[in-house]
Design a protein around this motif. Structure first.
Motif, PDB file in Angstrom:
ATOM      1  N   ILE A 491      20.549  -0.905  36.663  1.00  0.00           N
ATOM      2  CA  ILE A 491      20.881   0.517  36.706  1.00  0.00           C
ATOM      3  C   ILE A 491      20.736   1.094  35.298  1.00  0.00           C
ATOM      4  CG2 ILE A 491      22.651   2.213  37.290  1.00  0.00           C
ATOM      5  CD1 ILE A 491      23.876  -0.005  39.123  1.00  0.00           C
ATOM      6  N   LEU A 492      19.932   2.161  35.173  1.00  0.00           N
ATOM      7  CA  LEU A 492      19.589   2.716  33.871  1.00  0.00           C
ATOM      8  C   LEU A 492      19.813   4.218  33.844  1.00  0.00           C
ATOM      9  CD1 LEU A 492      16.189   0.840  33.400  1.00  0.00           C
ATOM     10  CD2 LEU A 492      18.386   0.202  32.406  1.00  0.00           C
ATOM     11  N   LEU A 493      19.915   4.759  32.625  1.00  0.00           N
ATOM     12  CA  LEU A 493      20.015   6.196  32.412  1.00  0.00           C
ATOM     13  C   LEU A 493      18.633   6.698  32.018  1.00  0.00           C
ATOM     14  CD1 LEU A 493      22.309   8.296  32.517  1.00  0.00           C
ATOM     15  CD2 LEU A 493      22.513   8.046  30.033  1.00  0.00           C
ATOM     16  N   ALA A 494      18.099   7.679  32.772  1.00  0.00           N
ATOM     17  CA  ALA A 494      16.695   8.044  32.592  1.00  0.00           C
ATOM     18  C   ALA A 494      16.454   9.525  32.799  1.00  0.00           C
ATOM     19  CB  ALA A 494      15.834   7.233  33.565  1.00  0.00           C
ATOM     20  N   LYS A 495      15.272   9.939  32.341  1.00  0.00           N
ATOM     21  CA  LYS A 495      14.765  11.278  32.642  1.00  0.00           C
ATOM     22  C   LYS A 495      13.395  11.129  33.290  1.00  0.00           C
ATOM     23  CE  LYS A 495      13.091  15.617  30.617  1.00  0.00           C
ATOM     24  NZ  LYS A 495      13.679  16.446  31.692  1.00  0.00           N
ATOM     25  N   ILE A 496      13.253  11.663  34.501  1.00  0.00           N
ATOM     26  CA  ILE A 496      11.965  11.659  35.178  1.00  0.00           C
ATOM     27  C   ILE A 496      11.144  12.816  34.617  1.00  0.00           C
ATOM     28  CG2 ILE A 496      10.752  11.731  37.374  1.00  0.00           C
ATOM     29  CD1 ILE A 496      12.595   9.303  37.014  1.00  0.00           C
ATOM     30  N   VAL A 497       9.986  12.512  34.036  1.00  0.00           N
ATOM     31  CA  VAL A 497       9.203  13.516  33.323  1.00  0.00           C
ATOM     32  C   VAL A 497       8.185  14.194  34.218  1.00  0.00           C
ATOM     33  CG1 VAL A 497       7.579  13.895  31.414  1.00  0.00           C
ATOM     34  CG2 VAL A 497       9.479  12.309  31.131  1.00  0.00           C
ATOM     35  N   ASP A 498       7.401  13.403  34.963  1.00  0.00           N
ATOM     36  CA  ASP A 498       6.292  13.975  35.724  1.00  0.00           C
ATOM     37  C   ASP A 498       5.809  12.938  36.721  1.00  0.00           C
ATOM     38  OD1 ASP A 498       4.426  15.805  36.522  1.00  0.00           O
ATOM     39  OD2 ASP A 498       3.257  15.804  34.663  1.00  0.00           O
ATOM     40  N   SER A 499       4.872  13.355  37.577  1.00  0.00           N
ATOM     41  CA  SER A 499       4.289  12.450  38.569  1.00  0.00           C
ATOM     42  C   SER A 499       2.828  12.196  38.256  1.00  0.00           C
ATOM     43  CB  SER A 499       4.413  13.045  39.979  1.00  0.00           C
ATOM     44  OG  SER A 499       5.767  13.158  40.355  1.00  0.00           O
ATOM     45  N   MET A 717       5.728  10.116  22.831  1.00  0.00           N
ATOM     46  CA  MET A 717       6.106   8.872  22.175  1.00  0.00           C
ATOM     47  C   MET A 717       7.147   9.040  21.075  1.00  0.00           C
ATOM     48  SD  MET A 717       4.373   7.051  24.106  1.00  0.00           S
ATOM     49  CE  MET A 717       4.845   5.485  23.393  1.00  0.00           C
ATOM     50  N   ASN A 718       7.420  10.259  20.682  1.00  0.00           N
ATOM     51  CA  ASN A 718       8.344  10.468  19.567  1.00  0.00           C
ATOM     52  C   ASN A 718       9.487  11.413  19.916  1.00  0.00           C
ATOM     53  OD1 ASN A 718       7.023   8.879  17.380  1.00  0.00           O
ATOM     54  ND2 ASN A 718       5.328  10.257  17.852  1.00  0.00           N
ATOM     55  N   GLY A 719       9.947  11.336  21.143  1.00  0.00           N
ATOM     56  CA  GLY A 719      11.149  12.060  21.536  1.00  0.00           C
ATOM     57  C   GLY A 719      10.930  13.456  22.056  1.00  0.00           C
ATOM     58  N   LEU A 720       9.654  13.879  22.191  1.00  0.00           N
ATOM     59  CA  LEU A 720       9.390  15.246  22.631  1.00  0.00           C
ATOM     60  C   LEU A 720       9.970  15.532  24.010  1.00  0.00           C
ATOM     61  CD1 LEU A 720       7.979  17.960  22.135  1.00  0.00           C
ATOM     62  CD2 LEU A 720       5.914  16.999  23.183  1.00  0.00           C
ATOM     63  N   GLY A 721       9.914  14.563  24.910  1.00  0.00           N
ATOM     64  CA  GLY A 721      10.399  14.799  26.264  1.00  0.00           C
ATOM     65  C   GLY A 721      11.847  14.420  26.484  1.00  0.00           C
ATOM     66  N   TRP A 722      12.512  13.871  25.439  1.00  0.00           N
ATOM     67  CA  TRP A 722      13.893  13.418  25.611  1.00  0.00           C
ATOM     68  C   TRP A 722      14.856  14.592  25.490  1.00  0.00           C
ATOM     69  CZ3 TRP A 722      15.804   9.418  27.840  1.00  0.00           C
ATOM     70  CH2 TRP A 722      17.144   9.057  27.640  1.00  0.00           C
ATOM     71  N   PRO A 723      15.743  14.781  26.469  1.00  0.00           N
ATOM     72  CA  PRO A 723      16.641  15.952  26.452  1.00  0.00           C
ATOM     73  C   PRO A 723      17.720  15.832  25.374  1.00  0.00           C
ATOM     74  CG  PRO A 723      17.199  14.501  28.272  1.00  0.00           C
ATOM     75  CD  PRO A 723      15.949  13.943  27.658  1.00  0.00           C
ATOM     76  N   LYS A 724      18.211  16.964  24.931  1.00  0.00           N
ATOM     77  CA  LYS A 724      19.275  16.977  23.930  1.00  0.00           C
ATOM     78  C   LYS A 724      20.640  16.702  24.554  1.00  0.00           C
ATOM     79  CE  LYS A 724      16.855  20.198  20.878  1.00  0.00           C
ATOM     80  NZ  LYS A 724      16.893  21.514  20.184  1.00  0.00           N
ATOM     81  N   SER A 725      20.771  16.975  25.826  1.00  0.00           N
ATOM     82  CA  SER A 725      22.049  16.787  26.509  1.00  0.00           C
ATOM     83  C   SER A 725      21.947  15.657  27.535  1.00  0.00           C
ATOM     84  CB  SER A 725      22.467  18.078  27.216  1.00  0.00           C
ATOM     85  OG  SER A 725      23.595  17.863  28.035  1.00  0.00           O
ATOM     86  N   LEU A 726      22.980  14.820  27.587  1.00  0.00           N
ATOM     87  CA  LEU A 726      23.019  13.746  28.580  1.00  0.00           C
ATOM     88  C   LEU A 726      23.101  14.293  30.001  1.00  0.00           C
ATOM     89  CD1 LEU A 726      25.406  11.151  26.875  1.00  0.00           C
ATOM     90  CD2 LEU A 726      22.913  11.095  27.028  1.00  0.00           C
ATOM     91  N   ASP A 727      23.500  15.545  30.138  1.00  0.00           N
ATOM     92  CA  ASP A 727      23.610  16.137  31.470  1.00  0.00           C
ATOM     93  C   ASP A 727      22.260  16.212  32.169  1.00  0.00           C
ATOM     94  OD1 ASP A 727      26.290  16.443  31.029  1.00  0.00           O
ATOM     95  OD2 ASP A 727      26.136  18.528  30.356  1.00  0.00           O
ATOM     96  N   GLU A 728      21.186  16.193  31.377  1.00  0.00           N
ATOM     97  CA  GLU A 728      19.857  16.281  31.963  1.00  0.00           C
ATOM     98  C   GLU A 728      19.326  14.916  32.412  1.00  0.00           C
ATOM     99  OE1 GLU A 728      17.030  18.778  29.841  1.00  0.00           O
ATOM    100  OE2 GLU A 728      18.644  19.360  28.480  1.00  0.00           O
ATOM    101  N   LEU A 729      20.096  13.863  32.165  1.00  0.00           N
ATOM    102  CA  LEU A 729      19.685  12.525  32.555  1.00  0.00           C
ATOM    103  C   LEU A 729      20.278  12.158  33.908  1.00  0.00           C
ATOM    104  CD1 LEU A 729      20.169  10.676  29.130  1.00  0.00           C
ATOM    105  CD2 LEU A 729      18.093  11.721  30.048  1.00  0.00           C
ATOM    106  N   GLU A 730      19.713  11.145  34.527  1.00  0.00           N
ATOM    107  CA  GLU A 730      20.216  10.685  35.813  1.00  0.00           C
ATOM    108  C   GLU A 730      20.243   9.163  35.846  1.00  0.00           C
ATOM    109  OE1 GLU A 730      17.234  10.879  39.138  1.00  0.00           O
ATOM    110  OE2 GLU A 730      16.218  12.239  37.730  1.00  0.00           O
ATOM    111  N   LEU A 731      21.125   8.634  36.655  1.00  0.00           N
ATOM    112  CA  LEU A 731      21.170   7.190  36.852  1.00  0.00           C
ATOM    113  C   LEU A 731      20.130   6.802  37.886  1.00  0.00           C
ATOM    114  CD1 LEU A 731      25.020   6.473  36.962  1.00  0.00           C
ATOM    115  CD2 LEU A 731      23.413   5.814  35.162  1.00  0.00           C
ATOM    116  N   ILE A 732      19.313   5.832  37.534  1.00  0.00           N
ATOM    117  CA  ILE A 732      18.320   5.334  38.480  1.00  0.00           C
ATOM    118  C   ILE A 732      18.534   3.837  38.669  1.00  0.00           C
ATOM    119  CG2 ILE A 732      16.650   7.101  37.835  1.00  0.00           C
ATOM    120  CD1 ILE A 732      15.090   4.913  36.332  1.00  0.00           C
ATOM    121  N   THR A 733      18.187   3.364  39.833  1.00  0.00           N
ATOM    122  CA  THR A 733      18.335   1.949  40.151  1.00  0.00           C
ATOM    123  C   THR A 733      16.957   1.340  40.328  1.00  0.00           C
ATOM    124  OG1 THR A 733      20.463   2.316  41.252  1.00  0.00           O
ATOM    125  CG2 THR A 733      19.292   0.269  41.759  1.00  0.00           C
TER     126      THR A 733
END
Length: 735
Positions: A491-499, A717-733
């Motif tokens: 179980i990880l904390l992630a941000k889904i960027v695109d398909s 590759m250098n944090g451009l897509g990483w959100p500033k707030s943890l609220d934008e992340l989701e738990l994925i399994t």
């Protein structure tokens, strides 16, 4: 059951169980015989390991080589009732014991095929836990390489002893203190011992005569004289190295009848074939056995000939120093053994961190090997039982304070690999193991986040993983993870960027064949190079077409064709140091010198139709399509890469293969481009994972995800897509 098989069964030796609550092992007392072919006889004894009183024995390190015990090879043993019984053994075991048997005295030995009841899972589980101690506390480890079938082991070992004593650094032994750090760093990396100036030749295994053949000379200069005379010293050293090389070449030509005009690969290949390429150097168990041994006493044996392990190690380094191991064929065989032994030696010290800073003054930031790195570097080693890919490292990891699950052969391979993967993540406290999951073959029922250690695919190891952590930081550095109750899901904390919207052909893995290679730009056979280059060419043409289709579109890289070309270049090079200068540049023209290879390469990818027209104009073919797609592609590639001798183009093409073999190119709905290990499909998602410096590609699986592999996604590759707030992340399994 027949009468014959019943009689055989009654005559076989039966092990009595060990006390599994105590550190109890068996050793064998091998009885002497003057006749080499006399039957093997021994007593099997139980001994207790005590921290203040270890039993005296020698441990044998050898390979089973896939053999099974059979009636043709056996050793007679006395059972608890003093009855003589037969213990069936392998052919390799029988031959090794005959060579190691003394003529007049008993010899106390430990050998796994005899001292472990191989028919008992409980006995194997218990004894494998102790194997680290067995090899650590042995009086000496005897490394049995096999028989001297070529009858060249004698002169070869003599050559290696000369090579070990070759004083390639004699002119710089007394350098200034300011430079002594470099010497120690070289020693730590290569296996040289600063006080290794003697030659312990063995007349008979177990009887040692010491000859001090070293020659530590002093030219009498003062420290200032030496510090001010580096040019003279380096010139003298170069001359000495060349002289030593010529002597060694002459000696090797005499042993193997190597033609005088042969290149260095021929020398390296013959030495590799005779010694360093033997199965012992490729097996899983032997790595732990030598890494935990005392290198000053460990003895390498081939037939009737012996050499100390420390001399074999030093010989491999000196062979490289004098310029005869350009492809690192010999050096790389020994390097992992030495590195692990060094780390073990210092990890046993109470002040390990301080010692490490002292011996690696220029490498304080080099990571201590983590569990994931050790398993990655050992992945290509062989073993008969895939479970031993985990259990063969148990003692080694215990010495390095890496707690793996206890060996349990009754479990399935998938269960064992999953338990080990969880232990690795917990010990390392990071997710680097996810870089290792992709391999050409995977066993059934293995969670997608667990590496298949049984696949000997040479995956990215510690050094590349360390480089990745320096170059990229796609997410936060903190690894946040947990496991499901059954340990099968991560179980990880992630941000889904695109398909993923488009997927190109993967570049296949084309392994180079070991062996002597003729001289050439890439030092490999023409046929191998063409085969590999054609495989790359077919894949990257589809990749370039994706980019060409996107050049007129708005997207994350701009709307100009040059913007997309630069993005494609940086993707092909995984944004390595070679193209760091491109950051912030607006046009290829500003970087023409650095991009010459890419420009030629990119034009060639998109110029095959023009090439076909040239063939028509020259009368070589009469109409389009006459050659066929495959023949035209190969001919075009040959003219572009080989016949035109465009070296920058060739080097860039070779680099693309080095970066991307086994990977696929993809583009997403929003226009991101990247490469990923594995085979993605349209609809898969690109995700950023907390604690992982690279993005990953995931496939959906009933509300969960399966890991395809880690990816280079240009622009993320250098944090451009990483959100500033943890609220934008989701738990994925990940299952």
């Amino acid at each position: 059951m027949t009468f014959q098989s019943t009689e055989l069964d009654r005559s076989l030796y039966r092990y009595s169980p060990l006390d599994r609550e105590a550190k109890t092992i068996r050793v064998m007392r091998l009885h002497p015989a003057e006749d080499f072919n006399a039957k093997l006889c021994c007593n099997i004894l139980k001994v207790l390991f005590k921290s203040d009183d270890f039993p005296e024995y020698e441990a044998i390190s050898y390979v089973w080589d896939g053999q099974s015990p059979n009636e043709d090879h056996y050793i007679t043993c006395e059972d608890d009732n003093t009855n003589t019984k037969k213990l069936l053994i392998t052919r390799n075991s029988a031959i090794a014991l005959r060579h190691l048997r003394k003529k007049n005295n008993d010899r106390i030995l430990w050998m796994d095929s005899i001292c472990i009841d191989q028919s008992s899972i409980q006995d194997r589980n218990h004894q494998v836990q102790l194997m680290g101690d067995i090899y650590t506390h042995a009086q000496r480890v005897l490394i049995w390489l096999g028989e001297d079938e070529s009858l060249k082991a004698g002169p070869t070992f003599s050559l290696l002893k000369d090579l070990a004593l070759l004083d390639v650094d004699s002119e710089t032994d007394d350098k200034s203190a300011a430079d002594s750090d470099d010497d120690m760093e070289d020693n730590m990396d290569t296996g040289e011992d600063e006080d290794d100036d003697g030659d312990d030749d063995m007349d008979e295994v177990g009887d040692t005569d010491t000859d001090d053949d070293g020659d530590d000379s002093d030219d009498g200069d003062t420290q200032d004289d030496r510090n001010n005379g580096w040019d003279e010293i380096n010139a003298e050293k170069t001359a000495a190295d060349k002289s030593g090389r010529k002597e060694l070449e002459s000696e090797m030509r005499g042993i193997w009848n190597i033609p005088r005009d042969s290149d260095e690969d021929a020398y390296a290949w013959h030495l590799y074939s005779e010694v360093y390429g033997r199965p012992w150097f490729k097996r899983m168990w032997t790595l732990q056995e030598i890494a935990l041994s005392d290198p000053d006493t460990a003895l390498v044996i081939c037939g009737q000939h012996e050499i100390l392990w420390k001399h074999l190690q030093t010989a491999s380094q000196n062979f490289k120093k004098i310029g005869l191991d350009g492809r690192n064929l010999v050096h790389d065989t020994m390097q992992l053994c030495f590195e692990l032994h060094v780390y073990i030696r210092y990890s046993r010290h109470d002040r390990y961190d301080l010692l490490r800073a002292l011996v690696h003054p220029k490498k304080r930031n080099k990571p201590v090997p983590q569990a994931s790195g050790i398993f990655a570097d050992c992945r290509s080693r062989d073993c008969t039982d895939p479970k031993d890919k985990a259990f063969a490292l148990y003692g080694l990891c215990s010495e390095m304070k890496i707690q793996l699950p206890y060996p349990a052969y009754e479990k399935s391979t998938a269960e064992i690999f999953t338990d080990v993967a969880r232990a690795i993540i917990a010990h390392d406290d990071d997710l680097s193991i996810l870089f290792l999951v992709n391999s050409p073959r995977r066993i059934r029922d293995l969670p997608s986040w667990v590496p298949d250690w049984s696949d000997s695919w040479k995956a990215e190891g510690l050094s590349l993983r360390h480089r990745i952590s320096i170059l990229y930081q796609a997410s936060s550095s903190k690894a946040l993870y947990s496991f499901s109750q059954d340990s099968k899901s991560l179980i990880l904390l992630a941000k889904i960027v695109d398909s993923v919207s488009r997927v190109g052909k993967p570049i296949p893995v084309v392994e180079e064949k070991p062996g002597p290679q003729p001289q050439g730009i890439f030092n490999r056979t023409c046929s191998d190079w063409f085969s590999r280059s054609h495989a790359v060419w077919g894949a990257v043409q589809s990749w370039a077409q994706f980019v060409s289709d996107s050049e007129e579109c708005d997207g994350p890289y701009g709307s100009r064709s040059n913007d997309w070309m630069i993005a494609f270049l940086r993707t092909m090079m995984a944004d390595s140091d070679a193209v760091k200068k491109l950051h912030g540049k607006d046009s290829l023209e500003e970087n023409f010198e650095e991009l010459q290879g890419f420009v030629s390469w990119y034009k060639s990818l998109n110029g095959r139709n023009d090439f076909e027209q040239v063939l028509i104009e020259k009368g070589l073919i009469s109409a389009p399509g006459e050659l066929g797609e495959e023949a035209l592609a190969q001919l075009h590639m040959g003219c572009s890469l080989w016949l035109d001798e465009d070296k920058p183009l060739m080097e860039f093409h070779d680099s693309v293969w080095a970066f991307h073999r086994g990977k696929s190119f993809f583009m997403t709905n929003e226009g991101w481009m990247g490469t990923v290990e594995g085979l993605p499909a349209e609809g898969d998602v690109v995700a950023l994972i907390s604690g992982l410096p690279m993005p990953v590609v995931l496939s959906r699986d009933a509300g969960n995800y399966r890991l395809i592999g880690h990816a280079y996604v240009h622009g993320l590759m250098n944090g451009l897509g990483w959100p500033k707030s943890l609220d934008e992340l989701e738990l994925i399994t990940i299952v």
